[in-house]
Design a protein around this motif. Structure first.
Motif, short mmCIF file in Angstrom:
data_model
loop_
_atom_site.label_atom_id
_atom_site.label_comp_id
_atom_site.label_asym_id
_atom_site.label_seq_id
_atom_site.Cartn_x
_atom_site.Cartn_y
_atom_site.Cartn_z
N SER A 1 18.69 -15.37 -7.74
CA SER A 1 19.19 -14.01 -7.50
C SER A 1 18.45 -13.00 -8.37
O SER A 1 18.22 -11.85 -7.96
CB SER A 1 20.69 -13.95 -7.79
OG SER A 1 20.96 -14.37 -9.12
N GLN A 2 18.02 -13.42 -9.57
CA GLN A 2 17.27 -12.52 -10.44
C GLN A 2 15.90 -12.20 -9.85
O GLN A 2 15.44 -11.06 -9.91
CB GLN A 2 17.10 -13.16 -11.82
CG GLN A 2 18.40 -13.28 -12.60
CD GLN A 2 18.20 -13.91 -13.97
OE1 GLN A 2 17.16 -14.54 -14.21
NE2 GLN A 2 19.17 -13.74 -14.85
N SER A 3 15.26 -13.23 -9.25
CA SER A 3 13.95 -13.01 -8.63
C SER A 3 14.06 -12.07 -7.45
O SER A 3 13.22 -11.18 -7.25
CB SER A 3 13.36 -14.35 -8.17
OG SER A 3 13.15 -15.20 -9.26
N ILE A 4 15.12 -12.24 -6.65
CA ILE A 4 15.33 -11.37 -5.49
C ILE A 4 15.52 -9.93 -5.95
O ILE A 4 14.95 -8.99 -5.38
CB ILE A 4 16.54 -11.85 -4.68
CG1 ILE A 4 16.22 -13.17 -3.99
CG2 ILE A 4 16.93 -10.80 -3.64
CD1 ILE A 4 17.38 -13.76 -3.23
N ALA A 5 16.33 -9.74 -6.99
CA ALA A 5 16.59 -8.39 -7.51
C ALA A 5 15.30 -7.76 -8.02
O ALA A 5 15.04 -6.57 -7.80
CB ALA A 5 17.63 -8.45 -8.62
N ALA A 6 14.46 -8.57 -8.68
CA ALA A 6 13.20 -8.06 -9.22
C ALA A 6 12.26 -7.62 -8.11
O ALA A 6 11.61 -6.57 -8.19
CB ALA A 6 12.53 -9.12 -10.08
N ILE A 7 12.19 -8.44 -7.03
CA ILE A 7 11.33 -8.10 -5.90
C ILE A 7 11.83 -6.84 -5.20
O ILE A 7 11.04 -5.96 -4.83
CB ILE A 7 11.27 -9.28 -4.90
CG1 ILE A 7 10.53 -10.47 -5.54
CG2 ILE A 7 10.58 -8.87 -3.61
CD1 ILE A 7 10.61 -11.74 -4.73
#
Length: 366
Positions: A25-31
């Protein structure tokens, strides 16, 4: 007496270990945050001139956008990159669906990167006339080339472009050249009477063909044959090799019936198998011979000047159409006349002239 446990159903499952999420979920938010960030044209220009593929992709996205704000940014980027462009070899590749365009482009691209070339592939995917969607699966089909650090693949939807070429492919070529790519491969949707726009933006036009695709007369019927600088009979391997050799003779006869090209080049026919990577070297040698000839007789320079003029006129036509169909008064009158034409209360021609006269008078007032 203890109660007897109830038998489980044969379809029941034992509780196991809960599997972790397949994404972060952190990677998705960053993207998502990265995509929301507005990057200035100056930053994208700097990245492109340094050879950054991410900046190149973001700039091409701006070019393909119909948002007026995006178009202004795109024009800024194009003008800044123009002095660094026009230093590549532009090769158009077309052919009927199923001829093996993607396989050929991957084999050809890998051969060129093996020679130290930097290759950009602008692949045009057909758009659905119903849903307006496009698969954009060229990166999937070219899985080896997409991993090559000296290659860049950009699939784009054809949209409503009749030429089988994306509306903004011409501008994308300029950005790819400024990014340092010295060989640009443009793949069209397929062969048809309207799918020849690629010829107006490339130096060399390559037609892929299959054995048994037609005799001399059918070759003449295809307007695309007259534009081809070379024909590659693909899938010339195994049991199909004899048929491919016969097809080469047929196509050669057809090509000799066409008038001499202004470039002074006599189109050639080459056998190749993209799957087995045979004949690819011969294709590049042929293109090299063409480039040498057209450079020596100055046709290359003349041809590119004519192309620049052609695309100026095409851009004017495109902008006029956009302004016409985006005019609110024109839209209202157009809808009114549509109903009248459908009810046979007015002829289509009279309605068209009325709308055009209205638009002309409106512009005079402005």
């Amino acid at each position: 007496m203890t109660a007897k446990k109830k038998d489980k159903s044969a379809l029941s499952e034992n509780e196991g270990i809960t599997q972790p999420d397949s994404f972060s979920s952190q990677s998705i938010a960053a993207i998502q945050n990265l995509r929301r960030q507005k990057v200035s044209p100056e930053i994208l220009i700097e990245g492109i001139l340094k050879g950054d593929k991410v900046s190149l992709s973001r700039a091409i996205t701006l070019i393909e956008s119909t948002n007026p704000d995006h178009q202004n940014k795109a024009n800024t980027i194009i003008n800044a990159c123009l002095p660094y462009a026009n230093k590549s070899v532009r090769i158009g590749i077309t052919g009927v669906p199923g001829v093996g365009k993607s396989t050929f482009i991957e084999a050809f691209g890998l051969y060129l990167t093996g020679l130290g070339k930097k290759v950009a592939v602008l692949a045009i995917d057909p758009s659905s006339s119903i849903s307006r969607g496009s698969i954009l699966g060229d990166k999937t089909r070219m899985e080896d080339l997409v991993k090559d650090t000296n290659a860049y693949i950009r699939p784009s939807a054809s949209g409503e472009s009749l030429g089988g070429v994306s509306r903004k492919t011409r501008e994308s070529i300029i950005l790819c050249e400024a990014c340092g790519f010295d060989t640009i491969l443009i793949e069209t949707v397929g062969v048809g009477q309207s799918e020849t726009a690629v010829h107006s933006m490339v130096d060399f036009f390559l037609l892929l063909n299959l054995a048994g695709a037609g005799d001399e007369l059918q070759g003449i019927k295809r307007g695309i044959m007259e534009m081809a600088d070379a024909v590659v009979i693909n899938k010339a391997d195994g049991d199909n090799l004899a048929k491919a050799r016969n097809a080469k003779l047929d196509v050669n006869r057809a090509l000799h019936l066409f008038p001499v090209k202004p470039s002074g080049w006599q189109p050639k026919v080459v056998l190749a198998s993209a799957f087995y990577k045979t004949g690819i070297e011969n294709v590049w040698e042929m293109i090299t011979d063409y480039l040498q000839l057209t450079t020596e007789n100055s046709y290359m320079e003349t041809h590119r000047r004519e192309q620049n003029q052609y695309w100026m006129m095409e851009t004017i036509n495109e902008q006029l159409l956009q302004k016409f169909y985006n005019n609110s008064d024109v839209i209202a009158l157009l809808n009114e006349n549509k109903k009248a034409v459908q009810k046979n209360e007015k002829s289509p021609f009279a309605a068209a002239f009325e709308i055009l006269a209205f638009y002309e008078n409106k512009n005079k007032e402005i």
